[in-house]
Design an enzyme around this catalytic site. Structure first.
Site, PDB file in Angstrom:
ATOM      1  N   ALA A  49       0.756  -1.177  -0.061  1.00 13.51           N
ATOM      2  CA  ALA A  49       0.095   0.197  -0.066  1.00 13.51           C
ATOM      3  C   ALA A  49       0.861   1.296   0.065  1.00 13.51           C
ATOM      4  O   ALA A  49       0.169   2.216   0.025  1.00 13.51           O
ATOM      5  CB  ALA A  49      -0.908  -0.011   1.196  1.00 13.51           C
TER       6      ALA A  49
ATOM      7  N   SER B 232      -5.184 -10.312 -12.594  1.00 13.17           N
ATOM      8  CA  SER B 232      -4.646  -9.549 -13.753  1.00 13.17           C
ATOM      9  C   SER B 232      -5.472 -10.514 -14.855  1.00 13.17           C
ATOM     10  O   SER B 232      -5.507 -11.929 -14.612  1.00 13.17           O
ATOM     11  CB  SER B 232      -3.266  -9.572 -13.980  1.00 13.17           C
ATOM     12  OG  SER B 232      -3.036  -9.346 -15.170  1.00 13.17           O
TER      13      SER B 232
ATOM     14  N   TYR C 128       4.498 -15.027 -13.819  1.00 10.98           N
ATOM     15  CA  TYR C 128       3.442 -13.786 -13.364  1.00 10.98           C
ATOM     16  C   TYR C 128       2.128 -14.251 -13.768  1.00 10.98           C
ATOM     17  O   TYR C 128       1.252 -14.457 -12.775  1.00 10.98           O
ATOM     18  CB  TYR C 128       3.701 -12.609 -14.074  1.00 10.98           C
ATOM     19  CG  TYR C 128       2.853 -11.398 -13.656  1.00 10.98           C
ATOM     20  CD1 TYR C 128       3.042 -10.757 -12.472  1.00 10.98           C
ATOM     21  CD2 TYR C 128       2.009 -11.226 -14.548  1.00 10.98           C
ATOM     22  CE1 TYR C 128       2.180  -9.712 -12.159  1.00 10.98           C
ATOM     23  CE2 TYR C 128       0.954 -10.128 -13.962  1.00 10.98           C
ATOM     24  CZ  TYR C 128       1.040  -9.453 -13.074  1.00 10.98           C
ATOM     25  OH  TYR C 128       0.273  -8.309 -12.516  1.00 10.98           O
TER      26      TYR C 128
ATOM     27  N   ILE D 222      -1.040   1.135  -7.114  1.00  6.28           N
ATOM     28  CA  ILE D 222      -2.693   0.599  -7.027  1.00  6.28           C
ATOM     29  C   ILE D 222      -2.912   0.612  -5.565  1.00  6.28           C
ATOM     30  O   ILE D 222      -4.078   1.099  -4.978  1.00  6.28           O
ATOM     31  CB  ILE D 222      -2.960  -0.539  -7.691  1.00  6.28           C
ATOM     32  CG1 ILE D 222      -2.855  -0.273  -9.285  1.00  6.28           C
ATOM     33  CG2 ILE D 222      -4.435  -0.744  -7.434  1.00  6.28           C
ATOM     34  CD1 ILE D 222      -2.920  -1.498 -10.112  1.00  6.28           C
TER      35      ILE D 222
END
Length: 253
Positions: free
Chosen positions: A18, A146, A171, A22
């Site tokens: 954080a 994603s 990923y 994003i």
């Protein structure tokens, strides 16, 4: 998306990763709505700077920093203990943190780092906090995935990429794991008052994207000319977390 200033008053939220990108925009969005946001960051210094910026933006102190190295199971367990010792409720858990590593790196636990941070960290942290989420119901778990998961395949014969490592392959595998974890956890939590959803934030101009593209830090700012901003990328996470704004999602898991 319009938001009233008190949609999340009294709610306690965790957002991982954080201190920038994003994750930071998500923390800001939830704080603006009145939530107390605990920002899970690897660096106390960077987390504190981000928290101060958010508090100054919203005009009141609504953030806290919880330090954790999400590549370390021991660190994640310590963070969960620290949180539960300080808070008696958890309304929203946003598993946002993610990385891309161009070369194969093993974590302190001997796990390929993308799989460790992008999937196993969310898996472990969620389970460590699950009892508190159940006691705080209705509560929500939001997993940032994603649409690269469409290209992913769980390679059980080479899960850690030891034989052949490709950073984008690793990923995509981790993002597919996010989706599969979300679906199975949602099934297991039916009737508990805890909903679980995952999302694709879009292709966002963040340090993560710059790393994937091998861009120097001096050129990271140029990404905003071509891709969505972190604030735009955070809108879906905030929408899934907000009670009154997304009340229609209360039973969607």
């Amino acid at each position: 998306m319009s938001q009233s200033t008190n949609d999340m008053n009294g709610r306690v939220c965790i957002v991982t990763g954080a201190n920038r990108g994003i994750g930071k925009a998500t923390a800001l969005g939830l704080a603006r709505a009145g939530a107390h946001v605990v920002m899970v960051c690897r660096s106390q210094e960077r987390g504190a700077i981000a928290a101060t910026e958010i508090d100054e933006t919203v005009g009141r102190h609504l953030t806290g920093v919880l330090v954790a190295d999400l590549a370390s199971k021991e660190s994640i367990r310590r963070a969960a203990v620290a949180f539960t010792s300080q808070h008696d409720r958890l309304d929203v858990l946003v598993n946002n943190a993610g990385i891309i590593t161009r070369r194969r790196i093993l974590s302190a636990d001997g796990i390929e780092t993308q799989f460790a941070v992008n999937h196993l960290a969310s898996f472990l942290l969620t389970h460590l906090l699950l009892d508190l989420l159940k006691r705080s119901r209705p509560s929500r778990i939001v997993n940032v995935s994603s649409d690269s998961h469409f290209r992913g395949r769980i390679d059980f014969d080479d899960l850690q990429g030891a034989r052949r490592y490709g950073h984008f392959k690793a990923y995509c595998q981790s993002k597919l794991a996010n989706v599969l974890f979300t679906r199975e956890l949602a099934r297991r939590l039916i009737g508990t008052g805890v909903t679980v959803n995952c999302l694709h934030p879009g292709v966002i101009a963040t340090h993560l994207l710059a790393s994937a593209m091998r861009l120097p830090r001096s050129l990271e700012g140029a990404l905003t000319l071509f891709f969505r901003s972190p604030v735009q990328g955070a809108q879906t996470s905030v929408h899934l977390a907000m009670w009154q704004v997304s009340a229609k999602l209360a039973g969607i898991t």
